[in-house]
Write a protein that holds these residues in place. Structure first.
Motif, short mmCIF file in Angstrom:
data_model
loop_
_atom_site.label_atom_id
_atom_site.label_comp_id
_atom_site.label_asym_id
_atom_site.label_seq_id
_atom_site.Cartn_x
_atom_site.Cartn_y
_atom_site.Cartn_z
N GLY A 145 3.19 53.55 53.23
CA GLY A 145 2.27 54.60 53.67
C GLY A 145 1.89 54.46 55.14
N LYS A 146 1.67 53.23 55.58
CA LYS A 146 1.33 53.01 57.00
C LYS A 146 2.53 53.27 57.90
N VAL A 147 3.72 52.93 57.41
CA VAL A 147 4.92 53.20 58.22
C VAL A 147 5.10 54.70 58.41
N MET A 148 4.91 55.46 57.31
CA MET A 148 5.02 56.91 57.41
C MET A 148 3.96 57.48 58.37
N ALA A 149 2.72 56.97 58.25
CA ALA A 149 1.65 57.45 59.13
C ALA A 149 1.95 57.11 60.59
N SER A 158 9.00 64.04 59.43
CA SER A 158 8.75 63.31 58.18
C SER A 158 10.05 62.93 57.47
N ARG A 159 11.07 63.78 57.59
CA ARG A 159 12.32 63.47 56.89
C ARG A 159 12.96 62.20 57.43
N PHE A 160 12.94 62.05 58.77
CA PHE A 160 13.51 60.83 59.36
C PHE A 160 12.66 59.61 59.01
N ALA A 161 11.34 59.80 59.04
CA ALA A 161 10.45 58.69 58.67
C ALA A 161 10.69 58.27 57.23
N PHE A 162 10.86 59.28 56.35
CA PHE A 162 11.10 58.96 54.95
C PHE A 162 12.45 58.25 54.76
N MET A 163 13.46 58.68 55.54
CA MET A 163 14.76 58.00 55.45
C MET A 163 14.63 56.53 55.84
N PHE A 164 13.84 56.25 56.88
CA PHE A 164 13.65 54.86 57.32
C PHE A 164 12.95 54.04 56.24
N VAL A 165 11.86 54.61 55.69
CA VAL A 165 11.11 53.89 54.66
C VAL A 165 11.97 53.70 53.41
N SER A 166 12.74 54.73 53.07
CA SER A 166 13.61 54.62 51.88
C SER A 166 14.66 53.54 52.07
N ALA A 167 15.20 53.43 53.29
CA ALA A 167 16.20 52.39 53.55
C ALA A 167 15.61 51.01 53.33
N LEU A 168 14.38 50.81 53.80
CA LEU A 168 13.72 49.52 53.60
C LEU A 168 13.46 49.26 52.11
N THR A 169 13.00 50.31 51.43
CA THR A 169 12.67 50.16 50.01
C THR A 169 13.92 49.90 49.18
N PHE A 170 15.00 50.63 49.50
CA PHE A 170 16.21 50.50 48.71
C PHE A 170 16.87 49.13 48.91
N THR A 171 16.66 48.52 50.05
CA THR A 171 17.20 47.17 50.25
C THR A 171 16.61 46.20 49.23
N ASP A 172 15.28 46.27 49.07
CA ASP A 172 14.64 45.41 48.07
C ASP A 172 15.04 45.81 46.66
N LEU A 173 15.19 47.14 46.47
CA LEU A 173 15.56 47.64 45.14
C LEU A 173 16.93 47.12 44.73
#
Length: 271
Positions: A145-149, A158-173
């Protein structure tokens, strides 16, 4: 198993820093490691100092090095490869081991292992370690949430921000799913760790990789449905779950980073 770059919720000094300060540290690290380096005591001091600064942030954030055990094992193999390649291909230095003579264009001799080559290989490994060591300071202590903000404040769509956050999240996933599939296959009597390297590549990875890919596709579909349900991309200014604000902690941390950058410049360039 805690994945290497997973976000860990805490109220530590580093967790409460503004994301821009932590991102600034990562960017400064990338600039530092891209400087030209040579196997000298001065350059080793620069990289070790910066690695020490990352260690201070790790300690303040409560990041335990044990989380990176798997990643360090992978890096260790890479480091051995880099040191040997540089040891045999570096021009100059005193010979430590002579296996023969195979001169190549440029002046290096592939049959001779030199001390300068080994030191240059270690220096390369240290640069990789410094780069890897800076990443958790940002990704493991900053919530999505803070990264998106933060990206929204910077005017990034927002789409690029979400892509960045998703990349980080999917790595852990991917790490979590990989371990879950390994555990499930082990319960069925198929232990990938007990196979040799050739057997593992020949028939061991398919029962693990195929379920992993299918699970990732399924998780992507679920994520798309969730985003549509929450109106992602709808017109209007989105609300912020975790508002950002600069505090005295950001001033202190920013001062530490700037002082470290100045110290690096002094050590490296002032004779």
């Amino acid at each position: 198993m805690q994945t290497p770059f997973a976000y860990s919720d805490s109220e530590s000094f580093v967790h409460r820093l503004h994301p821009l300060v932590k991102l600034g540290f990562v960017i400064a690290t990338l600039v530092i490691i891209l400087l030209p380096y040579f196997p000298t005591a001065r350059d080793f001091a620069v990289l070790l100092s910066w690695l020490g600064l990352a260690g201070i942030f790790w300690a303040l954030a409560g990041i335990h090095p044990r989380r990176f055990y798997v990643l360090l094992k992978i890096l260790l193999a890479t480091f051995v490869f880099l040191i040997l390649v540089q040891g045999f291909m570096y021009r100059g230095g005193r010979p430590l081991l002579v296996l023969g003579h195979l001169p190549i264009p440029g002046g290096a001799d592939l049959g001779v292992l030199t001390d300068a080559g080994l030191l240059f290989g270690i220096l390369l490994c240290l640069r990789v370690l410094v780069a890897v060591g800076s990443v958790p300071v940002f990704v493991s202590t900053t919530s999505p949430g803070k990264v998106m903000a933060m990206f929204r404040r910077l005017g990034i769509p927002s789409r690029f921000a979400f892509m960045f956050v998703s990349a980080l999240t999917f790595t852990d996933l991917i790490f979590e799913m990989w371990q879950s599939i390994l555990d499930a296959q082990k319960l069925r009597g198929f232990d990938l760790a007990s196979l040799g390297m050739v057997e593992r590549l020949r028939r061991g990875l398919i029962p693990v990789v195929v379920p992993l890919v299918l699970l990732l596709f399924r998780r992507g579909d679920e994520l798309e449905i969730a985003l549509q349900g929450k109106g992602f991309g709808a017109p209007g200014k989105p609300t912020e779950l975790e508002p950002l604000a600069f505090t005295w902690r950001d001033v202190v941390a920013g001062g530490m980073i700037l002082a470290a950058v100045a110290g690096v410049i002094l050590i490296k360039f002032v004779r």
